[in-house]
Structure formats: C-alpha cells, structure tokens
Design a protein around this motif. Structure first.
Motif, PDB file in Angstrom:
ATOM      1  N   GLU A 180     -12.418  25.684 -47.278  1.00 46.96           N
ATOM      2  CA  GLU A 180     -12.540  24.431 -47.354  1.00 46.96           C
ATOM      3  C   GLU A 180     -12.697  23.457 -46.079  1.00 46.96           C
ATOM      4  N   ARG A 181     -14.130  22.642 -45.904  1.00 43.87           N
ATOM      5  CA  ARG A 181     -14.212  22.001 -44.932  1.00 43.87           C
ATOM      6  C   ARG A 181     -14.961  20.745 -45.405  1.00 43.87           C
ATOM      7  N   TYR A 182     -14.574  19.720 -44.836  1.00 47.87           N
ATOM      8  CA  TYR A 182     -15.181  18.391 -45.316  1.00 47.87           C
ATOM      9  C   TYR A 182     -14.979  17.244 -44.115  1.00 47.87           C
ATOM     10  N   ALA A 183     -15.603  16.127 -44.498  1.00 52.32           N
ATOM     11  CA  ALA A 183     -15.396  14.842 -43.729  1.00 52.32           C
ATOM     12  C   ALA A 183     -14.875  13.981 -44.773  1.00 52.32           C
ATOM     13  N   LEU A 184     -13.938  13.056 -44.250  1.00 51.94           N
ATOM     14  CA  LEU A 184     -13.503  11.798 -44.867  1.00 51.94           C
ATOM     15  C   LEU A 184     -13.807  10.638 -44.088  1.00 51.94           C
ATOM     16  N   ILE A 185     -14.640   9.940 -44.746  1.00 53.69           N
ATOM     17  CA  ILE A 185     -15.243   8.664 -44.017  1.00 53.69           C
ATOM     18  C   ILE A 185     -14.644   7.380 -44.953  1.00 53.69           C
ATOM     19  N   ALA A 186     -13.798   6.632 -44.018  1.00 51.30           N
ATOM     20  CA  ALA A 186     -13.040   5.449 -44.483  1.00 51.30           C
ATOM     21  C   ALA A 186     -13.354   4.384 -43.856  1.00 51.30           C
ATOM     22  N   GLY A 187     -13.671   3.179 -44.945  1.00 56.26           N
ATOM     23  CA  GLY A 187     -14.177   1.872 -44.250  1.00 56.26           C
ATOM     24  C   GLY A 187     -12.816   0.962 -44.385  1.00 56.26           C
ATOM     25  N   PHE A 188     -12.589   0.288 -43.318  1.00 52.48           N
ATOM     26  CA  PHE A 188     -11.417  -0.512 -43.296  1.00 52.48           C
ATOM     27  C   PHE A 188     -11.735  -2.112 -43.076  1.00 52.48           C
ATOM     28  N   PRO A 189     -10.831  -2.818 -43.946  1.00 54.91           N
ATOM     29  CA  PRO A 189     -11.176  -4.418 -43.802  1.00 54.91           C
ATOM     30  C   PRO A 189     -10.399  -4.859 -42.437  1.00 54.91           C
ATOM     31  N   PRO A 190     -10.547  -6.268 -42.434  1.00 51.71           N
ATOM     32  CA  PRO A 190      -9.748  -6.664 -41.375  1.00 51.71           C
ATOM     33  C   PRO A 190      -8.119  -6.737 -42.103  1.00 51.71           C
ATOM     34  N   GLY A 191      -7.203  -6.916 -40.924  1.00 59.02           N
ATOM     35  CA  GLY A 191      -5.978  -6.950 -41.209  1.00 59.02           C
ATOM     36  C   GLY A 191      -5.355  -5.527 -41.808  1.00 59.02           C
ATOM     37  N   ILE A 192      -5.526  -4.783 -41.102  1.00 59.57           N
ATOM     38  CA  ILE A 192      -5.060  -3.284 -41.345  1.00 59.57           C
ATOM     39  C   ILE A 192      -3.408  -3.165 -41.456  1.00 59.57           C
ATOM     40  N   PRO A 193      -2.554  -2.717 -42.365  1.00 60.01           N
ATOM     41  CA  PRO A 193      -1.328  -2.777 -42.350  1.00 60.01           C
ATOM     42  C   PRO A 193      -0.785  -1.478 -41.292  1.00 60.01           C
ATOM     43  N   THR A 194       0.109  -1.921 -40.300  1.00 58.95           N
ATOM     44  CA  THR A 194       0.476  -0.855 -39.380  1.00 58.95           C
ATOM     45  C   THR A 194       2.044  -0.519 -39.575  1.00 58.95           C
TER      46      THR A 194
END
Length: 232
Positions: A218-232
C-alpha cells in the motif's frame, strides 16, 4: 522490525548500525541513531524514488507534485527532506522551499542540489522543525509520519505551521507481509480529518513509474486542505 521491510522508503542499514528508521531521510524511530542516516547519505539516492535519476521516475514525481502543491509561487516546507530531490522538483516549479532533515550530510547534499534556487535547508527534527514563526502554504512529508511516536500530536503541530488556506501533503504507506510496518490510508485519514477542511487520498501503488518497479504493498498520498484557525 520485519525482515521484509521495504527497500524503497528505507535504505538497508550497514552492519553495526541500529534498527533502520523509516522516512525520506528522517531518523524517527526511538531506536534509531543519527549515525545511521549520516552513513546512509552516500548511497541514499541510489533508490529510484530517492535520487530521481531516471527521467521517467523524475517526471512522474514532478507531475504528482504539480497536482498536490498550491499554485506557484508558494512557500513549501519539506520535512525529512533527505538529499532534497522532491525539494528540487518543487523549486523548479517555482516554489520557495525550506527543507528540514536531521542528517547534516543529507542537508549538505540538498544544498548542493538546490544551489541557485530559492531554497533553504535546516538540520533539525521533522516532528518539531526549527522554523520559528514562519508559516507555509504547504507542508510536504514523505515516508516519515508513520515512524513518529505520536502521529496525532505531530499532525497538529504541522497543521499549525500552515498559513491560512494551506495544505498538508503526506506520502505514506504500509509495507511488508509477515510483519507489516507503516500506516494505512484509512488510519491516517481518521487522524487528519478532525483538523482539515477536506481530505483526498490518491493511490500510488498502481503507478510503478514512481518507484522504478512494480509494487504490491500500500502506497498513497493524502492531501488535506486546512482553513484558518487550525487547533493546536
């Protein structure tokens, strides 16, 4: 560690070195020693997907990066950058690249590859990159996250390094048969989804040109888009 550990994400260790860590130049496992990657640097680019010396392999990765990264020019943080092969592709596409790796020899090679490009390379830990208050339009990580002790916490930290509207690009997989190692796409998606506005997974197993050979794991890429205000 399985004796069937993959050859592509992880170069084989020399005798006397500790258990091989995984990652694109990032020594992440608790049992790893920085000396492993220092010694591995000399032959690291011999793997087709590391050195990208084959024009077909290089072209395949360039096409993927072009679809994963934001429009140029963007600020891209390449974590566990190794010898800088992916960073070079990103720079050639017009991005401003910062690379981080814990191996000084890897970083030295990356600086040589990207001489004359808009790029900077830092010796440091991919889990906590030494970038201060700088923020990025994309964080690119290949074959590193699965080996870190607390992936969930690391993902939150990486998300906090993104500028508003930034994206996270994770190339990961699950390798080996008797004792598989890695992180399945479903598991990683579950970790990222609570943080991201949207996620997308691309299967990379059926594109042998990326790896210089046919692969069955299994090999893959995960692409995630983030809005402003990411919780840390």
């Amino acid at each position: 560690m399985s004796t069937e550990a993959p050859a592509d994400p992880v170069p084989q260790p020399s005798a006397g070195l500790p258990n091989p860590p995984a990652g694109q130049g990032e020594s992440a496992l608790p049992t790893a020693d920085a000396a492993y990657w220092e010694e591995a640097a000399a032959s690291f680019d011999d793997e087709p997907d590391h050195g990208l010396r084959d024009p077909a392999v290089r072209s395949a990765w360039a096409a993927r990066l072009r679809s994963w990264l934001p429009s140029a020019p963007a600020a891209v943080l390449d974590l566990g950058c190794g010898t800088g092969s992916l960073a070079l592709l990103a720079a050639e596409q017009g991005h401003r690249v910062t690379g981080v790796d814990r191996s000084p020899r890897m970083i030295a090679q990356a600086r040589g590859k990207l001489a004359g490009h808009d790029a900077a390379f830092l010796v440091g830990d991919a889990a906590e990159p030494p970038v201060g208050e700088q923020r990025f339009d994309a964080v690119l990580v290949r074959h590193v996250l699965w080996a870190l002790p607390d992936p969930s916490a690391v993902l939150r930290h990486w998300a906090g390094l993104l500028a508003p509207g930034g994206r996270l690009v994770l190339v990961e997989g699950r390798w080996g048969e008797a004792e598989p190692i890695g992180i399945p796409a479903g598991e990683l998606t579950a970790l990222v989804e609570p943080l991201a506005a949207h996620t997308h997974v691309e299967d990379l197993s059926h594109d042998p040109v990326l790896w210089g050979k046919e692969v069955t794991d299994e090999r893959y890429a995960l692409i995630a888009g983030f809005p402003p205000g990411i919780p840390t």
